[in-house]
Design a protein around this motif. Structure first.
Motif, PDB file in Angstrom:
ATOM      1  N   GLN A 260       0.818  -1.192   0.000  1.00  0.00           N
ATOM      2  CA  GLN A 260       0.000   0.000   0.000  1.00  0.00           C
ATOM      3  C   GLN A 260       0.861   1.255   0.000  1.00  0.00           C
ATOM      4  O   GLN A 260       2.023   1.226   0.402  1.00  0.00           O
ATOM      5  CB  GLN A 260      -0.884   0.038   1.248  1.00  0.00           C
ATOM      6  N   HIS A 262       1.064   4.739   1.944  1.00  0.00           N
ATOM      7  CA  HIS A 262       0.602   5.294   3.218  1.00  0.00           C
ATOM      8  C   HIS A 262       0.839   6.796   3.199  1.00  0.00           C
ATOM      9  O   HIS A 262       1.956   7.255   2.940  1.00  0.00           O
ATOM     10  CB  HIS A 262       1.341   4.647   4.382  1.00  0.00           C
ATOM     11  N   ALA A 306      -9.983   3.643  -0.154  1.00  0.00           N
ATOM     12  CA  ALA A 306      -9.107   3.222   0.940  1.00  0.00           C
ATOM     13  C   ALA A 306      -9.925   2.495   1.993  1.00  0.00           C
ATOM     14  O   ALA A 306     -11.102   2.811   2.211  1.00  0.00           O
ATOM     15  CB  ALA A 306      -8.410   4.434   1.561  1.00  0.00           C
ATOM     16  N   CYS A 328      -3.805   3.225   0.849  1.00  0.00           N
ATOM     17  CA  CYS A 328      -4.506   2.837  -0.371  1.00  0.00           C
ATOM     18  C   CYS A 328      -3.560   2.118  -1.329  1.00  0.00           C
ATOM     19  O   CYS A 328      -2.346   2.094  -1.134  1.00  0.00           O
ATOM     20  CB  CYS A 328      -5.091   4.069  -1.059  1.00  0.00           C
ATOM     21  N   ALA A 329      -4.126   1.560  -2.375  1.00  0.00           N
ATOM     22  CA  ALA A 329      -3.304   0.977  -3.436  1.00  0.00           C
ATOM     23  C   ALA A 329      -2.482   2.091  -4.082  1.00  0.00           C
ATOM     24  O   ALA A 329      -2.981   3.202  -4.264  1.00  0.00           O
ATOM     25  CB  ALA A 329      -4.196   0.309  -4.477  1.00  0.00           C
TER      26      ALA A 329
END
Length: 444
Positions: A260, A262, A306, A328-329
């Motif tokens: 992810q 951050h 998210a 999130c990705a």
């Protein structure tokens, strides 16, 4: 300790909300709160010293000591300390923050004398044996490595470093690998003996207790430390001039091979002495304090960008921060940043709706009351209040302050804070800032 307490050297008083306070010789303060219907007591020795009080050669000393003081005293080995608490089913621990340190215990009410004796022994009469210094050096270095492997923990430190650039509040509580490797026993001992003094101490206790009995136990256990301090009063709460923070947008990136991205995005906030603190807590709760908050709804519920998104506050004696976290990705980071910035910009211009303010006030009032259902929470509240403000605020007073916040006050503060240049910290699979989306690079 027995006998009559004379005003100025050990006068007792009842503070608001059923909290009792006694000032002992050596500037030592004792605050207690009786909690009906429980059979436990939570006890903490609070010291008004944290990572912001360290010099460059002492960086991480307060946290290092948090480990080291439990390794043994003149009367107890580390094993003996552990065995005494295991034998009564008690809990013994400590934590270090930027402006204070707390050594605490929770025990059955009948075991309060043991808790007072052990905590006082640990805080004021530890040996800091050279072999233990080396053992705990390895433990702290492992903790730093763990921090580096936890993106959210690392992210918070990167954000503080950027927001409070050049200020002691920007330094990590845990220190750095370099500072811990070079820390000597002499440095630790000097910091401990010079800073962990009774004028800077508050002993807080909450549970099934009698105030004067706690005072006698504490007075006896810390009599040596009080005598070393001499005829002095308590160190007053910190009230430095407002921190001068560097202006302008900032962006920091820590490349990391994570699944992810951050993100922490935020602005300077308020100090804990600012009278608008309650207004800011309402604003924070409405923006990112729960499932109905604007950020949660916009980022997660409506767009599914998210899983975790929230806002948070940090307040210190002279500064503070407001920040938004999202994980999130990596390919969605640009959209997440765009949405978060749009929400903040909208609230900066238009404020919150009356319904949002009312909902946030209810959330805060419920959380405040429910958060005081156990003795550790009450001990934390009264200990922090005495150390940070030199007074106690009743629950009713706190609830009334929240209820008094108006949408107009929120709008005014939102315009002041959220229109400020943003600071962003990112941990994720990016080699350099050029790999970040344009919505973030514009902050650099």
């Amino acid at each position: 300790m027995t006998g009559v307490l004379t005003p100025g050297a050990g006068a007792s008083a009842s503070a608001p909300g059923g909290v009792s306070r006694t000032e002992l010789p050596g500037g030592l303060r004792v605050v207690t709160e009786t909690v009906p219907g429980v059979r436990s007591v939570s006890l903490g020795i609070w010291i008004g010293i944290g990572s912001r009080d360290e010099s460059p050669t002492q960086a991480g000393a307060a946290h290092y000591l948090e480990h080291l003081l439990f390794k043994g005293t003149q009367r107890r080995t580390a094993v003996a300390i552990a065995e005494e608490f295991d034998a009564v089913g008690g809990d013994l621990n400590a934590f270090t923050a930027k402006e204070h340190t707390c050594y605490y215990a929770q025990v059955l009410d009948t075991d309060l004398p043991l808790a007072v004796d052990v905590l006082a022994d640990v805080v004021t009469d530890a040996t800091l044996a050279p072999p233990d210094v080396e053992v705990e050096r390895g433990v702290v270095l492992e903790e730093i490595a763990m921090r580096d492997d936890d993106p959210e923990d690392l992210l918070g430190e990167l954000f503080d470093e950027a927001l409070f650039a050049g200020h002691p509040l920007g330094l990590p509580v845990i220190g750095s690998e370099e500072s811990i490797r070079s820390m000597t026993r002499h440095t630790l001992h000097e910091f401990w003996r010079g800073r962990y003094t009774t004028p800077r101490m508050v002993v807080a206790a909450a549970g099934n207790l009698v105030h004067h009995e706690v005072v006698e136990l504490v007075g006896a256990a810390l009599s040596g430390a009080a005598a070393r301090a001499g005829d002095v009063g308590p160190v007053p709460p910190r009230r430095p001039a407002p921190a001068a923070l560097a202006s302008g947008p900032r962006l920091v990136l820590r490349p990391d091979d994570t699944e992810q991205a951050h993100l922490l995005l935020g602005v300077p906030g308020l100090s804990r002495h600012d009278p608008r603190r309650s207004v800011l807590t309402v604003l924070n709760t409405a923006l990112g304090g729960g499932p109905s908050s604007r950020l949660f709804q916009q980022v997660r519920e409506q767009r599914g960008l998210a899983y975790s998104v929230y806002s948070a506050l940090s307040t210190y004696a002279d500064a503070g921060s407001f920040s938004v976290y999202a994980g999130c990705a990596p390919e969605r980071l640009d959209e997440v940043v765009t949405v978060v910035r749009a929400v903040l910009a909208e609230v900066a211009v238009d404020g919150l709706t009356p319904a949002e303010v009312t909902r946030a006030q209810g959330n805060l009032r419920g959380g405040l009351v429910l958060g005081l259902e156990d003795t550790p929470s009450r001990m934390n509240r009264i200990g922090r209040s005495e150390l940070d403000h030199g007074r106690q605020r009743t629950i009713t007073e706190s609830l009334d302050r929240i209820a008094a916040v108006t949408p107009e006050q929120v709008a005014e503060l939102a315009h002041e804070l959220l229109a400020a240049p943003l600071t962003a910290a990112v941990v994720g699979p990016y080699d350099d800032e050029a790999d970040l989306p344009g919505s973030l690079r514009s902050l650099a």
